[in-house]
Design an enzyme around this catalytic site. Structure first.
Site, PDB file in Angstrom:
ATOM      1  N   HIS A 163       0.306  -1.279  -0.170  1.00  0.00           N
ATOM      2  CA  HIS A 163       0.425  -0.098   0.056  1.00  0.00           C
ATOM      3  C   HIS A 163       0.660   1.343  -0.126  1.00  0.00           C
ATOM      4  CE1 HIS A 163      -2.860   2.685   2.144  1.00  0.00           C
ATOM      5  NE2 HIS A 163      -3.763   2.295   0.927  1.00  0.00           N
TER       6      HIS A 163
ATOM      7  N   HIS B 168      -0.553  10.636  -1.987  1.00  0.00           N
ATOM      8  CA  HIS B 168      -1.512  10.448  -1.917  1.00  0.00           C
ATOM      9  C   HIS B 168      -2.475  12.353  -1.277  1.00  0.00           C
ATOM     10  CE1 HIS B 168      -5.044   9.459   1.495  1.00  0.00           C
ATOM     11  NE2 HIS B 168      -4.749   8.419   0.395  1.00  0.00           N
TER      12      HIS B 168
HETATM   13  O1  G3P Z   1      -6.650   2.063  -2.732  1.00  0.00           O
HETATM   14  C1  G3P Z   1      -7.237   1.284  -1.233  1.00  0.00           C
HETATM   15  C2  G3P Z   1      -6.530   2.510  -0.416  1.00  0.00           C
HETATM   16  O2  G3P Z   1      -5.325   3.401   0.052  1.00  0.00           O
HETATM   17  C3  G3P Z   1      -7.893   3.679  -0.492  1.00  0.00           C
HETATM   18  O3  G3P Z   1      -7.549   4.643   0.623  1.00  0.00           O
HETATM   19  O4  G3P Z   1      -6.641   6.611   2.339  1.00  0.00           O
HETATM   20  O5  G3P Z   1      -5.544   4.970   2.099  1.00  0.00           O
HETATM   21  O6  G3P Z   1      -5.924   5.953  -0.011  1.00  0.00           O
HETATM   22  P1  G3P Z   1      -6.154   5.424   0.787  1.00  0.00           P
HETATM   23 CA    CA Z   2      -5.418   4.941  -2.402  1.00  0.00          CA
END
Ligand code: G3P
Ligand code: CA
Length: 687
Positions: free
Chosen positions: A6, A48
Site C-alpha cells: 500500500h 496521496h
Molecule cells: O486503495 C486502497 C486505499 O489506499 C484507500 O485508502 O486513503 O489509503 O488511499 P487511502
Molecule cells: Ca490509496
C-alpha cells in the site's frame, strides 16, 4: 491471500516514493497500490493527499502548484536508504521504475485516482494515455472513491479492470450494482455484509486506516492481519503498508562460489578454521547471506554443518592495534550456528556471513568431494545497489570541488592511499565506492596504493582473494594502479608458513618482474619511483635491498636534466620516523643517493611519500619533505607512533571512517596538495 504494498513499502519508506516502490518489488507481493493527482499544469503526480503538507516540506494544494513547483519540495527524510530527500514522483517516473518489474515479476499496479475531493477533469484520459505509452495495460487496476470516475474509465476503455473504493463492503456492493466494476475495495473494519460470497464473486481487496497501519517515519506498532480469518470471510486481497510482514523476499538462484578445503573444520567454540582429518572439508572464505536466503542441500553422500558469523564488529578490533585472526571482523555466533551434520535446507533469518563444513554421511560415496554446485544450491534476494551514506556524499562533493578549484591544466592528480588491511566485514566496500565515485569526477592520472592491502596472515589463496578485491576495486577507476609492496603483503605476518617470494609478490601485486619500478610523466617532466622496503629474510627486515639503492642511483643518473623525481615506498626511509625498528636497512644510503641527486644542478626530488606508520607526518629535517600518509583502514590506535606524528580519531559510520588523499602535484612542481577524503585535513607541501 494476495498481498499488495500500500503506497509501496510505506511502513519502512516514505509512502508513494520510488524507494518505497523499489523496496516492494523485492518481496513476493501481488501488486503495488499508489495514488495519483494532477498538478496545476496537468502532470500526473504520485501523492496521496490533496495537500502536500503531510508528506513533504511544503504547504498547499497539489492542484494549485505546477510540476516545477511540486518538484522543489522534498519528501520527509528517508533514513533507510541514506538518501537525504526524494521528490514527489511523477507517474511517468514511477512507471519507468516499475514497468520492468511488472513484466519480469508479474507485479500488478492498483492506481487510485484521487479525484473525489478535487475532480481533476480529464484525469482519466491522461492516465489511460500514459499507461498505453508504457504498454502496461494488462498490469493495471484502476480504482477511485469517485464512482463516476470508475464508470468513465470503463466507458473510455471497456477492457480496463476497475475496483470500487468505499468505506464499507455494503457500500461497495451498492455502488457496484450501477457501475459494474471488476473488484470491491472496502475498508477492512467495515466488512458489514455477512456471507459475502452469496452476493458476489468479485475479488475483495481490503485496506486500512493510518491509525492501525502507520506510515514511515512513525514507529508505532502496526496491526498484523489474521489472514486466515479474512480468507474465511471471503476476502481475497489485502493492501498493507508492511507487506514484509506477510510475504518473503523474492529469491533468485545464484551459483555457489564456495571452495571447500580438505582437512579443515571449524572450531565450535571460537569459529576459527582448524585442521581435521582428510574427510572433513571447510569453506575458509566467508560467504555472505542476505536475510531470507536459502541454502538447498542436494548431496545424499555428504552432509553439512553451518557456522554463522553476525555482521556485528567488536569495537576492540576497530579502534586498537589488533589483527583479528583470519582477517575477519564478523562476530562468530555460536548460538546461531547449527553444528549437527545436516542435509536439510537452511533459511537465513538475518543477514550474516557463514562457513560450511562438509563430511561424508554414508559409506557409498565416490572418491573426492564434488564441486559446490553439485552439493548445494543457493537462493538469495537480488543484491541491492550500494547506496552511499549522506556523510560520504557530502565529503565526495567537497573533495571533488576542492580538487577542481586548485587544479590547473598541467597538474597531475593521484588517488593516494595506504594500509587498507582488508578484513572481511570491514570498511573496504565504502572506500572502494568513494574512490570510484571521486575518480569519476576528477579523472585521476593514477591510483597509488602504498601497501599492506591485507594483514597477511592467511593461506596464500585467501590473501590473494582479499588483496585481489582491493586491486580489483582500484582498477575499476580505469586509471593505472601503482602499488608499493608493504611488509604485510609478503604474507609473512605471525609466522605465516605461506610466505610470498619477491617474484611472486611482484607478479601478483605489481604485474611486474621487479618489486621496484618507475613511471614517467613526460609532459610534466616528472619521474615517479615506487620502491620496495621490506624483506622478511633479512635480519633488519625494514629497508631497501642494496641492488635497489644501486638501481635508484642509476635511474636518477639516467633522468634527464630539468626533470623532477617523486619517491614512494611503504616503509619510511629513516629510523627517526619509524617506530618499529632502530634501523632501516640501507635507508641512509638511499637518502644519500636521493639527496646527492637533489643537490645537483637542474635536479629536484619533490618529496618522499610513504605509508606504514598509520600516522600523518611531514618531516622536514632533510633536503626534501618526507610525507607520511595515514591508515586507510578504520583504526585509530595512538600508541607506537614516531615522535612528531599525528593520528586522527576515527569512527565507523561517520566521515572519519575513511581516509585517503587526492594528491595534486602542480604542473610547475612547486607544490604537492594532499586533499584529504575522510579523517584528517588537507596538507599543502611546498617543494
Ligand atoms: O486503495 C486502497 C486505499 O489506499 C484507500 O485508502 O486513503 O489509503 O488511499 P487511502
Ligand atoms: Ca490509496
Amino acid at each position: 491471500m494476495e498481498i499488495w504494498a500500500h503506497r509501496g513499502c510505506s511502513y519502512r519508506y516514505p509512502e508513494n516514493t520510488i524507494s518505497s516502490f523499489r523496496a516492494a518489488c523485492e518481496y513476493e507481493i501481488t501488486g503495488i497500490e499508489f495514488d495519483v493527482q494532477l498538478s496545476r499544469d496537468g502532470e500526473l503526480v504520485v501523492i496521496h493527499d490533496e495537500k502536500v503538507d503531510r508528506t513533504t516540506n511544503g504547504t498547499g494544494n497539489v492542484c494549485d502548484m505546477t510540476l516545477d513547483e511540486l518538484k522543489q519540495l522534498r519528501m520527509i527524510p528517508n533514513k533507510n536508504t541514506g538518501l537525504l530527500y526524494e521528490t514527489i514522483p511523477t507517474l511517468r517516473e514511477v512507471l519507468s521504475v516499475l514497468a520492468p518489474e511488472c513484466r519480469e515479476k508479474g507485479i500488478l499496479l492498483n492506481i487510485e485516482l484521487k479525484n473525489s475531493v478535487v475532480r481533476y477533469e480529464g484525469m482519466e484520459q491522461k492516465l489511460l494515455a500514459v499507461i498505453h505509452e508504457f504498454g502496461l495495460e494488462r498490469f493495471v487496476i484502476y480504482s477511485s472513491f469517485n464512482p463516476e470516475s470508475v464508470r468513465l474509465l470503463k466507458q473510455l476503455e471497456p477492457e480496463v479492470k476497475t475496483g470500487i473504493l468505499a468505506a464499507s463492503l455494503k457500500h461497495c456492493l451498492e455502488i457496484n450494482r450501477e457501475i459494474e466494476a471488476d473488484a470491491l475495495h472496502p475498508y477492512i473494519h467495515q466488512l458489514d455484509v455477512p456471507d459475502i460470497r452469496q452476493h458476489t464473486v468479485l475479488p475483495i481487496r481490503v485496506w486500512n486506516l493510518r491509525k492501525n497501519e502507520p506510515f514511515f517515519p512513525e514507529e508505532s506498532a502496526i496491526e498484523k492481519y489474521n489472514l486466515e480469518e479474512l480468507e474465511q470471510e471471503g476476502i481475497t486481497d489485502v493492501f498493507t503498508n508492511c507487506p514484509e510482514n506477510y510475504v518473503k523476499k523474492r529469491l533468485y538462484r545464484t551459483e555457489p562460489d564456495m571452495i571447500f578445503t580438505a582437512g579443515k573444520r571449524i572450531n565450535e567454540e571460537n569459529g576459527f578454521a582448524e585442521s581435521a582429518d582428510a574427510e572433513s572439508f571447510a569453506t575458509l572464505l566467508f560467504s555472505k547471506a542476505e536475510a531470507g536466503s536459502r541454502l538447498h542441500w542436494k548431496s545424499t553422500e555428504y552432509g553439512y554443518q553451518i557456522y554463522i558469523y553476525t555482521l556485528e564488529t567488536e569495537e576492540r578490533l576497530i579502534y586498537t592495534y589488533c589483527y583479528q585472526e583470519e582477517e575477519n571482523w564478523a562476530s562468530y555466533s555460536r548460538e546461531k550456528s547449527v553444528p549437527a551434520l545436516s542435509r536439510e535446507d537452511y533459511t537465513f533469518g538475518e543477514s550474516c556471513y557463514f562457513r560450511l563444513v562438509v563430511q561424508p554421511v554414508g559409506d557409498n560415496r565416490r572418491g573426492g568431494l564434488p564441486g559446490a554446485s553439485e552439493l548445494l544450491e543457493f537462493f538469495a534476494p537480488r543484491e541491492r545497489a550500494y547506496v552511499s551514506p549522506s556523510y560520504f556524499q557530502a565529503e565526495l562533493m567537497l573533495t571533488a570541488e576542492t580538487v577542481k578549484d586548485i587544479r590547473k591544466a598541467d597538474d597531475l592528480v593521484f588517488i593516494l592511499l595506504s594500509d587498507s588491511h582488508y578484513v572481511n566485514n570491514g570498511t573496504w566496500e565504502d572506500t572502494a565506492y568513494n574512490i570510484l565515485e571521486l575518480s569519476g569526477q576528477v579523472g585521476p592520472d593514477a591510483v597509488i596504493h602504498l601497501g599492506d592491502l591485507t594483514d597477511g596472515m592467511l593461506p596464500i589463496a585467501l590473501t590473494k582473494e582479499y588483496a585481489g578485491r582491493v586491486l580489483h576495486s582500484l582498477k575499476q577507476t580505469g586509471a593505472p594502479v601503482y602499488v608499493c609492496l608493504g611488509n604485510h603483503d609478503s604474507n609473512y605476518f605471525r609466522n605465516n608458513p605461506e610466505k610470498m617470494t619477491e617474484t611472486e609478490m611482484s607478479g601478483f601485486y605489481l604485474e611486474r618482474e621487479k618489486p621496484y619500478y618507475y613511471v614517467d610523466y613526460p609532459r610534466q617532466k616528472l619521474r615517479v619511483l615506487f620502491l620496495y622496503s621490506f624483506d622478511y629474510r633479512e635480519k633488519v627486515r625494514y629497508g631497501f635491498p642494496k641492488e635497489e639503492v644501486e638501481w635508484v642511483e642509476s635511474t636518477l643518473a639516467q633522468t634527464e636534466d630539468g626533470w623532477s623525481v617523486l619517491v614512494f615506498s611503504h616503509v619510511p626511509p629513516l629510523p627517526e620516523i619509524h617506530y618499529w625498528s632502530d634501523e632501516i636497512r640501507n635507508g641512509e644510503e638511499l637518502m644519500r643517493v636521493l639527496e646527492a641527486y637533489h643537490a645537483g644542478e637542474g635536479h629536484t626530488v619533490l618529496g618522499y611519500i610513504h605509508g606504514h606508520n598509520h600516522a600523518e607526518q611531514i618531516y622536514t629535517e632533510r633536503a626534501f619533505p618526507i610525507v607520511s600518509v595515514g591508515c586507510n583502514k578504520l583504526e585509530d590506535f595512538k600508541d607506537k607512533k614516531p615522535e612528531g606524528s599525528l593520528t586522527f580519531d576515527r569512527k565507523r559510520h561517520t566521515v572519519t571512517q575513511d581516509l585517503w588523499d587526492v594528491l595534486v602535484v602542480s604542473g610547475d612542481k612547486q607544490r604537492m596538495s594532499f586533499i584529504r577524503f575522510g579523517a584528517g585535513e588537507d596538507r599543502i607541501v611546498e617543494c
